[in-house]
Write a protein that holds these residues in place. Structure first.
Motif, PDB file in Angstrom:
ATOM      1  N   TRP A 180       0.825  -1.214   0.000  1.00 15.77           N
ATOM      2  CA  TRP A 180       0.000   0.000   0.000  1.00 15.77           C
ATOM      3  C   TRP A 180       0.861   1.267   0.000  1.00 15.77           C
ATOM      4  N   GLY A 181       2.130   1.132  -0.316  1.00 16.83           N
ATOM      5  CA  GLY A 181       3.011   2.292  -0.389  1.00 16.83           C
ATOM      6  C   GLY A 181       3.400   2.861   0.961  1.00 16.83           C
ATOM      7  N   VAL A 182       3.249   2.054   2.027  1.00 19.28           N
ATOM      8  CA  VAL A 182       3.694   2.490   3.364  1.00 19.28           C
ATOM      9  C   VAL A 182       5.116   1.961   3.522  1.00 19.28           C
ATOM     10  N   ASN A 183       6.082   2.707   2.972  1.00 15.50           N
ATOM     11  CA  ASN A 183       7.437   2.190   2.772  1.00 15.50           C
ATOM     12  C   ASN A 183       8.456   2.632   3.812  1.00 15.50           C
ATOM     13  N   TYR A 184       8.085   3.523   4.699  1.00 11.37           N
ATOM     14  CA  TYR A 184       9.057   4.108   5.634  1.00 11.37           C
ATOM     15  C   TYR A 184       9.789   3.012   6.425  1.00 11.37           C
ATOM     16  N   GLY A 185      11.110   3.056   6.390  1.00  9.55           N
ATOM     17  CA  GLY A 185      11.932   2.142   7.179  1.00  9.55           C
ATOM     18  C   GLY A 185      11.928   0.706   6.691  1.00  9.55           C
ATOM     19  N   SER A 186      11.499   0.473   5.458  1.00  8.60           N
ATOM     20  CA  SER A 186      11.438  -0.891   4.926  1.00  8.60           C
ATOM     21  C   SER A 186      12.759  -1.264   4.263  1.00  8.60           C
ATOM     22  N   LYS A 187      13.382  -2.344   4.717  1.00  4.76           N
ATOM     23  CA  LYS A 187      14.653  -2.754   4.111  1.00  4.76           C
ATOM     24  C   LYS A 187      14.433  -3.411   2.751  1.00  4.76           C
ATOM     25  N   SER A 188      13.195  -3.755   2.427  1.00  4.53           N
ATOM     26  CA  SER A 188      12.923  -4.287   1.097  1.00  4.53           C
ATOM     27  C   SER A 188      12.798  -3.161   0.062  1.00  4.53           C
ATOM     28  N   ILE A 189      12.707  -1.917   0.548  1.00  7.34           N
ATOM     29  CA  ILE A 189      12.612  -0.750  -0.334  1.00  7.34           C
ATOM     30  C   ILE A 189      13.916   0.046  -0.334  1.00  7.34           C
ATOM     31  N   PHE A 190      14.504   0.212   0.856  1.00 10.54           N
ATOM     32  CA  PHE A 190      15.711   1.033   1.007  1.00 10.54           C
ATOM     33  C   PHE A 190      16.909   0.159   1.384  1.00 10.54           C
ATOM     34  N   ASP A 191      18.076   0.443   0.787  1.00  7.33           N
ATOM     35  CA  ASP A 191      19.263  -0.393   0.981  1.00  7.33           C
ATOM     36  C   ASP A 191      20.191   0.080   2.095  1.00  7.33           C
ATOM     37  N   ASP A 192      19.996   1.286   2.601  1.00  2.00           N
ATOM     38  CA  ASP A 192      20.988   1.883   3.500  1.00  2.00           C
ATOM     39  C   ASP A 192      20.504   1.986   4.951  1.00  2.00           C
ATOM     40  N   LEU A 193      19.619   1.096   5.374  1.00  5.96           N
ATOM     41  CA  LEU A 193      19.024   1.212   6.720  1.00  5.96           C
ATOM     42  C   LEU A 193      19.825   0.486   7.802  1.00  5.96           C
ATOM     43  N   GLY A 194      20.690  -0.442   7.412  1.00  4.46           N
ATOM     44  CA  GLY A 194      21.417  -1.220   8.407  1.00  4.46           C
ATOM     45  C   GLY A 194      20.441  -2.001   9.271  1.00  4.46           C
ATOM     46  N   ASP A 195      20.607  -1.859  10.603  1.00  8.05           N
ATOM     47  CA  ASP A 195      19.679  -2.548  11.516  1.00  8.05           C
ATOM     48  C   ASP A 195      18.544  -1.626  11.979  1.00  8.05           C
ATOM     49  N   LYS A 196      18.427  -0.451  11.349  1.00  5.43           N
ATOM     50  CA  LYS A 196      17.384   0.497  11.732  1.00  5.43           C
ATOM     51  C   LYS A 196      16.171   0.388  10.802  1.00  5.43           C
ATOM     52  N   PHE A 197      15.746  -0.836  10.592  1.00  2.00           N
ATOM     53  CA  PHE A 197      14.606  -1.066   9.716  1.00  2.00           C
ATOM     54  C   PHE A 197      13.364  -1.426  10.533  1.00  2.00           C
ATOM     55  N   ILE A 198      12.233  -1.290   9.892  1.00  2.00           N
ATOM     56  CA  ILE A 198      10.947  -1.663  10.487  1.00  2.00           C
ATOM     57  C   ILE A 198      10.356  -2.776   9.638  1.00  2.00           C
ATOM     58  N   ASP A 199       9.842  -3.805  10.279  1.00  2.00           N
ATOM     59  CA  ASP A 199       9.313  -4.951   9.544  1.00  2.00           C
ATOM     60  C   ASP A 199       8.212  -4.524   8.571  1.00  2.00           C
ATOM     61  N   ASP A 200       8.203  -5.163   7.421  1.00  2.00           N
ATOM     62  CA  ASP A 200       7.162  -4.868   6.432  1.00  2.00           C
ATOM     63  C   ASP A 200       5.781  -5.329   6.904  1.00  2.00           C
ATOM     64  N   ASP A 201       5.741  -6.435   7.621  1.00  2.00           N
ATOM     65  CA  ASP A 201       4.461  -6.979   8.071  1.00  2.00           C
ATOM     66  C   ASP A 201       3.904  -6.208   9.258  1.00  2.00           C
ATOM     67  N   ILE A 202       2.625  -5.885   9.174  1.00  2.00           N
ATOM     68  CA  ILE A 202       1.876  -5.324  10.295  1.00  2.00           C
ATOM     69  C   ILE A 202       0.841  -6.371  10.707  1.00  2.00           C
TER      70      ILE A 202
END
Length: 212
Positions: A180-202
């Motif tokens: 649904w385009g709620v991409n903030y903090g998604s490591k499947s969308i952004f490559d430079d997050l390291g361990d500061k990602f948020i899970d895609d699943d809600i």
């Protein structure tokens, strides 16, 4: 002859057990006494859980309005409108709670993809498509619209009548927010997050009650 008789009895018992098992798997949970068109009560809500590497947060979102129709215990149609401005965090207090709620709603005008961006998309919705029973489990499928993007979701539900109130609930189920385009903090969308990602699943859970 005796051995053949015993073998035949054993085979008959085996077949009977298999038929009983098969019958149990397709047993229905439908209460056929439930029938009519029902308006959704304002106390209805969706519980959510979001996770990241360092932990998780949970909360609720209110159903703004909606209705659903039931015939012989089966949901035939329905639509629920979700008020995204009511995103509520349950596991924090004070300033931390206020900050996370603002963050989830989208508190920065300069960032288009900042979680749910409720200023631009104040409502989400779910519209019923089908109601089926699969291996003894009632399943509801419909179109979930968030940020003007539509995807089908399917999840188990229970439809109950308690003290003359119809309640539609679900166990916890997951959706992938990036659909649904709620991409903030998604490591499947952004490559430079390291361990500061948020899970895609809600994780979501429904608690919808009929308006009395």
């Amino acid at each position: 002859m005796k051995k053949l008789t015993l073998l035949g009895l054993g085979l008959l018992l085996f077949i009977s057990c298999k038929e009983e098992e098969k019958e149990t798997l397709v047993s229905t949970t439908i209460d056929e006494s439930i029938k009519g068109k029902f308006e959704v009560d304002s106390t209805s809500s969706i519980t959510w859980i979001g996770s990241k590497q360092t932990g998780k947060h949970s909360g609720t979102i209110k159903i703004k309005f909606g209705e659903f129709s039931v015939d012989a215990g089966k949901i035939t149609e329905g639509k629920f409108v979700i008020d995204m401005n009511t995103i509520h965090v349950n596991d924090l207090e004070g300033e931390d709670k206020a900050k996370l709620e603002a963050h989830l709603k989208g508190d920065r005008d300069d960032v288009e993809d900042h979680f749910f961006n409720v200023k631009r998309y104040p409502e989400a919705s779910f519209e019923v498509l089908t109601f089926t029973n699969e291996n003894g489990v009632d399943m509801l499928e419909g179109n979930l619209t968030i940020k003007n993007k539509i995807n089908k979701v399917k999840f188990p539900v229970s439809l109950e009548k308690v003290d003359d109130v119809i309640t539609l609930t679900s166990p916890e189920f997951k959706i992938n927010r990036t659909l649904w385009g709620v991409n903030y903090g998604s490591k499947s969308i952004f490559d430079d997050l390291g361990d500061k990602f948020i899970d895609d699943d809600i994780v979501l859970q429904l608690n919808i009650k009929e308006k009395k």
